[in-house]
Design a protein around this motif. Sequence first.
Motif, PDB file in Angstrom:
ATOM      1  N   LEU A 207      -2.118  -9.838   7.548  1.00  0.00           N
ATOM      2  CA  LEU A 207      -2.557  -8.537   8.023  1.00  0.00           C
ATOM      3  C   LEU A 207      -1.528  -7.901   8.947  1.00  0.00           C
ATOM      4  N   SER A 208      -0.799  -8.723   9.684  1.00  0.00           N
ATOM      5  CA  SER A 208       0.295  -8.197  10.490  1.00  0.00           C
ATOM      6  C   SER A 208       1.339  -7.541   9.596  1.00  0.00           C
ATOM      7  N   ASP A 209       1.702  -8.217   8.515  1.00  0.00           N
ATOM      8  CA  ASP A 209       2.664  -7.652   7.569  1.00  0.00           C
ATOM      9  C   ASP A 209       2.135  -6.363   6.947  1.00  0.00           C
ATOM     10  N   ALA A 210       0.834  -6.343   6.649  1.00  0.00           N
ATOM     11  CA  ALA A 210       0.234  -5.147   6.046  1.00  0.00           C
ATOM     12  C   ALA A 210       0.257  -3.969   7.008  1.00  0.00           C
ATOM     13  N   ALA A 211      -0.022  -4.243   8.289  1.00  0.00           N
ATOM     14  CA  ALA A 211      -0.009  -3.175   9.294  1.00  0.00           C
ATOM     15  C   ALA A 211       1.389  -2.595   9.457  1.00  0.00           C
ATOM     16  N   LEU A 212       2.378  -3.459   9.536  1.00  0.00           N
ATOM     17  CA  LEU A 212       3.756  -3.000   9.698  1.00  0.00           C
ATOM     18  C   LEU A 212       4.224  -2.237   8.468  1.00  0.00           C
ATOM     19  N   SER A 213       3.847  -2.696   7.292  1.00  0.00           N
ATOM     20  CA  SER A 213       4.224  -2.009   6.050  1.00  0.00           C
ATOM     21  C   SER A 213       3.603  -0.621   5.982  1.00  0.00           C
ATOM     22  N   ALA A 214       2.339  -0.507   6.404  1.00  0.00           N
ATOM     23  CA  ALA A 214       1.667   0.794   6.386  1.00  0.00           C
ATOM     24  C   ALA A 214       2.363   1.792   7.297  1.00  0.00           C
ATOM     25  N   ALA A 215       2.809   1.305   8.458  1.00  0.00           N
ATOM     26  CA  ALA A 215       3.397   2.186   9.469  1.00  0.00           C
ATOM     27  C   ALA A 215       4.867   2.495   9.215  1.00  0.00           C
ATOM     28  N   LYS A 216       5.516   1.700   8.396  1.00  0.00           N
ATOM     29  CA  LYS A 216       6.954   1.875   8.141  1.00  0.00           C
ATOM     30  C   LYS A 216       7.184   2.287   6.693  1.00  0.00           C
ATOM     31  N   GLY A 217       6.856   3.521   6.397  1.00  0.00           N
ATOM     32  CA  GLY A 217       7.083   4.040   5.069  1.00  0.00           C
ATOM     33  C   GLY A 217       5.932   3.852   4.108  1.00  0.00           C
ATOM     34  N   GLY A 218       4.843   3.247   4.574  1.00  0.00           N
ATOM     35  CA  GLY A 218       3.702   2.983   3.714  1.00  0.00           C
ATOM     36  C   GLY A 218       2.608   4.027   3.824  1.00  0.00           C
ATOM     37  N   SER A 219       1.365   3.586   3.649  1.00  0.00           N
ATOM     38  CA  SER A 219       0.230   4.507   3.544  1.00  0.00           C
ATOM     39  C   SER A 219       0.022   5.347   4.802  1.00  0.00           C
ATOM     40  N   SER A 220       0.191   4.759   5.962  1.00  0.00           N
ATOM     41  CA  SER A 220      -0.027   5.504   7.209  1.00  0.00           C
ATOM     42  C   SER A 220       1.046   6.565   7.409  1.00  0.00           C
ATOM     43  N   ASP A 221       2.286   6.209   7.096  1.00  0.00           N
ATOM     44  CA  ASP A 221       3.385   7.159   7.173  1.00  0.00           C
ATOM     45  C   ASP A 221       3.117   8.350   6.246  1.00  0.00           C
ATOM     46  N   LYS A 222       2.675   8.060   5.039  1.00  0.00           N
ATOM     47  CA  LYS A 222       2.424   9.113   4.061  1.00  0.00           C
ATOM     48  C   LYS A 222       1.227   9.970   4.457  1.00  0.00           C
ATOM     49  N   ASP A 223       0.196   9.351   5.033  1.00  0.00           N
ATOM     50  CA  ASP A 223      -0.964  10.116   5.486  1.00  0.00           C
ATOM     51  C   ASP A 223      -0.580  11.093   6.598  1.00  0.00           C
ATOM     52  N   LEU A 224       0.275  10.648   7.509  1.00  0.00           N
ATOM     53  CA  LEU A 224       0.694  11.525   8.599  1.00  0.00           C
ATOM     54  C   LEU A 224       1.518  12.690   8.061  1.00  0.00           C
TER      55      LEU A 224
END
Length: 465
Positions: free
Chosen positions: A434-451
């Motif tokens: 889950l740590s890897d998933a959180a970092l992936s989301a924030a670094k070019g992943g889903s969270s980055d794209k949502d923002l």
Amino acid sequence: MSTTKSKTNLHIVAYPFPSAGHIIPLLDLTHLLLTRGLNVTVLVTPSNVHLLEPYLSTHPSSLKHLVLPALVPDIKPSPPHKRFLAIVRALRDLHYPFLLQWFQSHPSPPVAIISDFLLGWTHHLACELKVPRLCFSPSGAFGMSVAFSTCRDPPKNNDPGEDINFLISFPNVPNSPTYPWWQIENFPDLEADPDWEFHRNSMLANLESWGIVFNSFASLESVYFDHLKREVGHNRVWAVGPVLPLEGDLIGSATRGGASSLPCHKLMTWLDARPDNSVVYVCFGSRAVLTSKQLKVLATALECSGVHFILCARVPDDQGLILNGFKDRVGDRGLVIKGWAPQVAILKHRAVGSFLTHCGWNSVLEGLISGVVMLTWPMSTEQFTNALLLVDQLDMAIRAGEGTENIPDSNELARLLVVSLDKSKPQNVRAKELSDAALSAAKGGSSDKDLDELIKQLADIKKLE
């Protein structure tokens, strides 16, 4: 996350609820918006201006702040939940006319308002000003799903004084969570009270707002994000977290939110002398005050477990002697911090292997990013929901206690402290995933794209003006 600077000429207002646990995550989101070229005015009360300092120094030209009138502390003493409701309503009464006048007289007024979910009344302000309002949730989507359901259809208990373990279910929320009565945030005695009705209407106004922004990420709570999109009837529900800075100086992580009684460099020196994954970090947040029984159980467990630890907890003044004798007995094996702790810096240290937490959402995300196993001991409101998510749905945490109703035996808690440092346990594997998933989301992943999508939609609104 992306830090591409392209000037958008978008000016928005960010209005956090005036409590550190709410202000800091919205400031972190503000930092991300500023790095993408937006201009932001943060609304802040006088006692919280200091929390802005590291952000102002990082963004001297694009970040502004407006100091709001201070709330005069004349709210009559009452049970905590009644006092809280009265404070929220008093903030609306004080700040609504002030903000209306400020917007209407501003030469270049903001094109949108993003405000904390506890400030749901700002939806009506935004409607009057004819600008979109974004609800910001520093909590997770699961917790908000339960909160919205509670406000829409307040749970009932015919005998709340006697049957505190009466089970309340939420069949309309995914996974149909069930709670004993004492864990649910509800005010059944206040249904005719104007402050309770105001709170309920403010929470429901969040569902009517133009959009909702969560300090969470899609793969962590995907079923609840889908649920909330159905609830509001559109897709303007964005998961942009974790919003806390992931690299560099962490926007002053050593002093983030306040000063510690123990300087950060001394903490780091103590941790540097410990083996990898050998330290349990214990913290119950900035608001929860441990009872005498809770403190005695915790101190006994830490002493008997033999583990290295850092303890940060608020205790009643008359319980100081417990910790004084305790500190003498554990010696250099443990550190006790009074006041605010540099939690992000502690959790990221290689020596910290587990985290006994009250399950506030900020702590959940900070522990999750650090990849440590969590021991859950929620104290109030949505913390019980967060613990349920971590233990029963994500399988990355170990249940230790629940408020004052389920205080663990000190021997059992000591055993769990030792178990939490065992890297062969399945929870350790899940924590790393889950740590890897959180970092992936924030670094070019889903969270980055949502923002990026959120900013694009705001820019499209601006173009239509």
